[in-house]
Design a protein around this motif. Structure first.
Motif, mmCIF file in Angstrom:
data_model
loop_
_atom_site.group_PDB
_atom_site.id
_atom_site.type_symbol
_atom_site.label_atom_id
_atom_site.label_comp_id
_atom_site.label_asym_id
_atom_site.label_seq_id
_atom_site.Cartn_x
_atom_site.Cartn_y
_atom_site.Cartn_z
ATOM 1 N N PHE A 252 32.079 43.447 49.773
ATOM 2 C CA PHE A 252 31.929 44.912 49.837
ATOM 3 C C PHE A 252 32.990 45.625 49.029
ATOM 4 O O PHE A 252 32.719 46.666 48.389
ATOM 5 N N ASP A 253 34.220 45.108 49.036
ATOM 6 C CA ASP A 253 35.262 45.732 48.219
ATOM 7 C C ASP A 253 34.888 45.674 46.737
ATOM 8 O O ASP A 253 35.144 46.613 45.977
ATOM 9 N N MET A 254 34.285 44.569 46.331
ATOM 10 C CA MET A 254 33.856 44.425 44.950
ATOM 11 C C MET A 254 32.802 45.480 44.588
ATOM 12 O O MET A 254 32.889 46.154 43.547
ATOM 13 N N LEU A 255 31.816 45.624 45.451
ATOM 14 C CA LEU A 255 30.746 46.584 45.193
ATOM 15 C C LEU A 255 31.255 48.029 45.269
ATOM 16 O O LEU A 255 30.813 48.889 44.502
ATOM 17 N N LYS A 256 32.186 48.281 46.193
ATOM 18 C CA LYS A 256 32.757 49.632 46.284
ATOM 19 C C LYS A 256 33.525 49.992 45.022
ATOM 20 O O LYS A 256 33.470 51.134 44.559
ATOM 21 N N SER A 257 34.239 49.027 44.463
ATOM 22 C CA SER A 257 35.031 49.312 43.271
ATOM 23 C C SER A 257 34.148 49.675 42.080
ATOM 24 O O SER A 257 34.571 50.389 41.176
ATOM 25 N N LEU A 258 32.900 49.187 42.084
ATOM 26 C CA LEU A 258 31.954 49.485 41.013
ATOM 27 C C LEU A 258 30.996 50.615 41.403
ATOM 28 O O LEU A 258 30.065 50.910 40.663
#
Length: 371
Positions: A252-258
């Motif tokens: 989720f952190d990965m997707l939030k950053s994008l």
């Protein structure tokens, strides 16, 4: 912070894993896999619930034999999140879990065996409305492909995938997703890019066997980040030698950053320096631990001094800027109050939870008016 992602996603066919849409413009789903003994129903159910609480959209469970298939049926009745059964070699296991309500079958048609066995699995999937995931892995390529290419390569992964896809297309079964995983970032990225241009089905992204929590997070972020920036990917699994819950958090952190998913708190925090007016690192560690239960999207900045603090705070829902003798809090970009260091984390947590409550209430009011 609330701007739309500039990424243009690849158009793909939509399938459903339980009630979760995958592909066709649906939000990129985040999944993990249990590492408990499937025969230990209580332990597996407990871990699935932990993953669901962390935000998992889909959970995969290994089903290596018929005893595990029966245990899977019991597990399925105890949880709400969609479950994927991971099956190899014995096609009868796939037939059994299809009867027991599985939401997706993860198979390699190539190791299921003869054509009639693949046909039986596809028939069961079709009759029960169950999609299939074709899972290709660099570590388990077919022997003839190993001989042909000499070693795992992007072309070998794609040829393996297309071979399995042909199985399903001959049987007129389009409801599947595909993964072509490798532990090497360059190999995985090249394979996914090639496959994305060949098929319309959704793609399950992963850098397999990426490593431990830190190294695996870095490797996965680079590999999956490259693909996601290309618009490739409909569901992801971050493979870590760590607690599966960490896979969900990292995903989720990965997707939030994008800006591809918004779930939970998006923290903006400085690395701290001698200008800080409070313990930034300690504050952040405490806030992340205390606020893990929040799923409502919220942007929060925690900056230790006035150099960048006010600028960041004006762009978020809740912002903290270090100051002397007290730190300044911004709500919706405007100065709202001051907090001293004595009870800083407690006070900031209270303000954030209140902001979440108000945001959730406003969303409920909108839904009530539209009903």
């Amino acid at each position: 912070m609330h701007a739309q992602s500039p990424i243009t996603r690849r158009q793909s066919r939509q399938i459903h894993v339980g009630n979760v849409p995958v592909g066709g413009g649906a939000p990129i789903s985040v999944q993990s896999m249990t590492n408990t003994d499937t025969l230990d129903v209580a332990a597996t159910v407990a871990q699935i619930r932990q993953l669901e609480a962390a935000g998992a959209d889909i959970v995969r469970v290994s089903v290596p034999d018929m005893d595990a298939a029966e245990a899977f049926g019991k597990i399925k009745r105890e949880v709400a999140v969609p479950l994927v059964a991971d099956i190899h070699f014995d096609y009868k296991i796939a037939l059994r879990v299809a009867e027991l309500g599985v939401d997706c079958l993860r198979i390699n048609p190539g190791n299921i065996g003869r054509e009639e066995r693949v046909r039986a699995v596809v028939s069961a999937a079709r009759d029960n409305g169950i999609p299939i995931r074709i899972g290709v892995n660099a570590g388990s390529l077919e022997k003839d492909l190993q001989k042909k290419y000499g070693e795992p390569t992007p072309a070998a992964l794609v040829e393996s995938a297309m071979r399995h896809i042909d199985h399903l297309e001959r049987l007129d079964f389009p409801d599947f997703k595909v993964s072509v995983k490798a532990s090497d970032v360059f190999m995985a990225v090249a394979a996914y890019r090639d496959l994305a241009s060949r098929i319309e089905q959704p793609l399950h992204l992963g850098i397999t066997e990426a490593g431990g929590l830190r190294s695996g997070t870095v490797k996965s972020s680079i590999g999956l980040g490259m693909l996601l920036m290309d618009g490739i990917g409909d569901t992801i699994r971050v493979s870590l030698a760590a607690d599966p819950v960490e896979e969900i958090k990292v995903g989720f952190d990965m997707l939030k950053s994008l800006r591809l998913r918004s779930k939970g708190i998006n923290f903006i925090a400085c690395p701290s320096c001698s200008r800080q007016n409070f313990d930034v690192i300690g504050t952040m560690n405490a806030l992340e631990e205390r606020l893990e239960d929040i799923m409502t999207p919220l942007d929060v900045s925690v900056i230790g001094c006035v150099v960048n603090g006010p600028g960041e705070a004006k762009e978020v829902d809740v912002g903290l800027t270090g100051g002397s003798p007290a730190n300044l809090v911004y709500i919706d970009g405007k100065p709202a109050s001051k907090l001293r260091n004595d009870h800083l984390v407690d006070d900031l947590e209270r303000l954030i939870r209140e902001r979440v409550r108000l945001k959730e209430q406003a969303e409920q009011d909108v839904l009530a008016r539209d009903a």
